[in-house]
Design a protein around this motif. Structure first.
Motif, PDB file in Angstrom:
ATOM      1  N   ARG A   1      49.946  41.954  50.021  1.00  0.00           N
ATOM      2  CA  ARG A   1      50.138  40.798  49.137  1.00  0.00           C
ATOM      3  C   ARG A   1      48.777  40.265  48.718  1.00  0.00           C
ATOM      4  O   ARG A   1      48.012  39.792  49.562  1.00  0.00           O
ATOM      5  CB  ARG A   1      50.936  39.723  49.853  1.00  0.00           C
TER       6      ARG A   1
ATOM      7  N   ASP B   1      45.868  27.797  53.099  1.00  0.00           N
ATOM      8  CA  ASP B   1      47.270  27.759  52.691  1.00  0.00           C
ATOM      9  C   ASP B   1      47.629  28.989  51.855  1.00  0.00           C
ATOM     10  O   ASP B   1      48.701  29.591  52.033  1.00  0.00           O
ATOM     11  CB  ASP B   1      47.560  26.491  51.883  1.00  0.00           C
ATOM     12  N   LEU B   2      46.741  29.356  50.917  1.00  0.00           N
ATOM     13  CA  LEU B   2      46.980  30.558  50.116  1.00  0.00           C
ATOM     14  C   LEU B   2      47.086  31.792  50.998  1.00  0.00           C
ATOM     15  O   LEU B   2      47.968  32.635  50.829  1.00  0.00           O
ATOM     16  CB  LEU B   2      45.821  30.763  49.133  1.00  0.00           C
TER      17      LEU B   2
ATOM     18  N   ALA C   1      47.884  32.010  54.050  1.00  0.00           N
ATOM     19  CA  ALA C   1      49.025  32.037  54.962  1.00  0.00           C
ATOM     20  C   ALA C   1      50.149  32.896  54.393  1.00  0.00           C
ATOM     21  O   ALA C   1      50.964  33.450  55.139  1.00  0.00           O
ATOM     22  CB  ALA C   1      49.523  30.613  55.217  1.00  0.00           C
ATOM     23  N   ASP C   2      50.206  33.004  53.056  1.00  0.00           N
ATOM     24  CA  ASP C   2      51.271  33.770  52.393  1.00  0.00           C
ATOM     25  C   ASP C   2      50.752  35.003  51.667  1.00  0.00           C
ATOM     26  O   ASP C   2      51.529  35.699  51.004  1.00  0.00           O
ATOM     27  CB  ASP C   2      51.996  32.870  51.394  1.00  0.00           C
ATOM     28  N   ALA C   3      49.448  35.256  51.725  1.00  0.00           N
ATOM     29  CA  ALA C   3      48.856  36.417  51.054  1.00  0.00           C
ATOM     30  C   ALA C   3      47.830  37.064  51.977  1.00  0.00           C
ATOM     31  O   ALA C   3      47.266  36.405  52.854  1.00  0.00           O
ATOM     32  CB  ALA C   3      48.194  35.992  49.744  1.00  0.00           C
ATOM     33  N   ASP C   4      47.610  38.351  51.766  1.00  0.00           N
ATOM     34  CA  ASP C   4      46.629  39.071  52.581  1.00  0.00           C
ATOM     35  C   ASP C   4      45.216  38.933  52.035  1.00  0.00           C
ATOM     36  O   ASP C   4      44.250  39.024  52.797  1.00  0.00           O
ATOM     37  CB  ASP C   4      47.006  40.561  52.645  1.00  0.00           C
TER      38      ASP C   4
ATOM     39  N   ARG D   1      41.374  36.090  55.142  1.00  0.00           N
ATOM     40  CA  ARG D   1      41.365  34.908  56.005  1.00  0.00           C
ATOM     41  C   ARG D   1      40.236  34.997  57.035  1.00  0.00           C
ATOM     42  O   ARG D   1      39.707  36.093  57.287  1.00  0.00           O
ATOM     43  CB  ARG D   1      42.731  34.738  56.692  1.00  0.00           C
TER      44      ARG D   1
END
Length: 450
Positions: free
Chosen positions: A248, A356-357, A359-362, A423
């Motif tokens: 992602r 935050d971004l 957390a839902d994307a790699d 991250r």
């Protein structure tokens, strides 16, 4: 293999040949030194070449490998260091008149780590004065191997040009707002800014202590990963292949367009996203509110920190700085305390938005720089300088790991960069995504015309 075949091979290929005894570290180091001698008058990538000690290190590596003392994949591999990294008994100038004759008595921590890995250090590379904005005329600019009338970028331009031109297999740079990634993008190689604090900066001359990072520049992400391991004092190990299916990734809308972007840079970025999507990655566009505040926040932190570092010399030896470096240091003293505090508040806000971004994307993707290598380095306090670092500086503010890889070619057949951000602590994921992209697009790994 020809000398070019050897000097432009991946590190793992050379390492394998060392171990089957079809090639020796001494021979490879001799080839690298010969290439430095031939090209440095054109590129000005090295300030100091350590030929004698490099050959001694290469002979030691050959003897150790023959005796079965294998230090890992960097053992006997020629590496260069940006000339603000302390080297015992070898001058460390920071590209500045003030330190032109400075010879440290001890190695920086990362130099000790490289010696432990058995790397062969062939010299110290050129940089903008104190890594801050402009070339000192005593040392001159580093030119780009793809077009010697253009800059190699700043401030780690010497490191990027040396790698791109086959003078070494990898080099160490530093990055406070893009100073690894922008030169790497301009020179068509991989450049990696690790998570803040992962690589020790003991013995590395600071520009801005809360923004500075040290990291690898290499021709490929796989080679950069090997040098990254060594900088952490770990045995260098190959990257695992990454399956892009289901990965992602998100692209920041304001960073893959805009009036500062060359059309070719936008097209190369879109092509990169298409390549990843076709390989199975999920690609989406996202926005972050107030992203335009990152540039002023960066300088409101960098400026005062740099001025504090230079406070004594700017009083005692102002005439020894290049005029624009002196101006930038003087400007740093004028930043109001409130602006510095607000910048730190914004920094926490931006870090939260990025986390935050992620957390839902790699990964987060963007172009690395908005254009191909220009004729000269823009100063960071000018509009062109702000535009150049618009897509890189926010990851110094947030400390996230950020990699650039070559994404294609623009006007004049000059390289363009794709930036991959992950991250905190996911450094090897960024490098693995870069390696997977390079595998999809072998056309981006290319030798410059020199």
């Amino acid at each position: 293999m020809t000398s070019d075949d050897i000097l432009f091979a991946e590190i793992s290929t050379i390492a394998a040949r060392y171990r089957d005894h079809s090639l020796s570290p001494v021979k490879v180091t001799e080839l690298a030194l010969a290439r430095i001698e031939a090209l440095n008058p054109v590129l000005n990538a090295f300030i100091t070449v350590t030929a004698e000690s490099a050959l001694a290190s290469a002979q030691r590596a050959a003897d150790e490998l023959r005796a079965g003392n294998d230090r890992g994949l960097l053992h006997g591999i020629p590496i260069a260091l940006k000339d603000l990294i302390d080297t015992a008994g070898v001058r460390t100038t920071c590209g500045a008149r003030i330190l032109a004759d400075h010879t440290p008595i001890a190695d920086a921590a990362i130099v000790r780590h490289l010696h432990h890995a058995g790397a062969v250090i062939v010299g110290k590379t050129n940089l903008l004065e104190f890594a801050y904005g402009i070339v000192h005329p005593d040392f001159g600019p580093t030119w780009n191997p793809w077009d010697a009338s253009r800059t190699a970028g700043g401030s780690s331009g010497g490191s990027a040009a040396a790698v791109a031109a086959g003078m070494c297999y990898a080099a160490v740079g530093t990055d406070t707002g893009g100073s690894i990634r922008i030169p790497a993008a301009y020179c068509g190689v991989a450049g990696f800014k690790p998570t803040y604090g992962r690589v020790k900066l003991e013995g590395v001359f600071p520009l801005s202590w809360s923004l500075d990072h040290a990291g690898p520049i290499a021709r490929t992400s796989a080679d950069a990963a090997l040098l990254f391991d060594a900088l952490l004092n770990r045995t260098p190990r190959p990257l695992r292949a990454l399956d892009l299916r289901g990965l992602r990734v998100v692209a920041l809308v304001s960073h893959h367009g805009g009036g500062d972007m060359q059309e070719a840079a936008m097209e190369a970025f879109e092509d990169a996203c298409i390549s990843l999507h076709r390989a199975g990655a999920q690609v989406a566009s996202v926005s972050i509110p107030n992203l335009d505040l990152a540039e002023s926040a960066l300088f409101s932190i960098l400026g005062p920190e740099a001025s504090a570092i230079h406070s004594r010399w700017i009083k005692e030896r102002p005439q020894d700085y290049a005029p624009f470096t002196r101006l930038q240091i003087e400007l740093g003293f004028t930043v109001p305390a409130l602006a510095h505090v607000r910048a730190q508040q914004y920094r926490r806000y931006l870090t939260g938005q990025m986390l935050d971004l992620l957390a839902d994307a790699d990964a987060i993707l963007s172009p690395t720089a908005p254009w191909v290598a220009p004729r000269k380095d823009p100063a960071i306090t000018e509009e062109a300088g702000a535009a150049e670092g618009r897509r890189t500086g926010l990851y110094n503010l947030t400390g996230l790991p950020a990699l650039t890889v070559n994404s294609g070619f623009g006007p004049g057949d000059l390289p363009l960069g794709l930036q991959i951000v992950t991250r905190p602590g996911a450094d090897r994921l960024a490098l693995a995504i870069g390696a997977a992209f390079e595998a999809l697009r072998p056309d981006v790994i290319r030798k410059p015309p020199l």
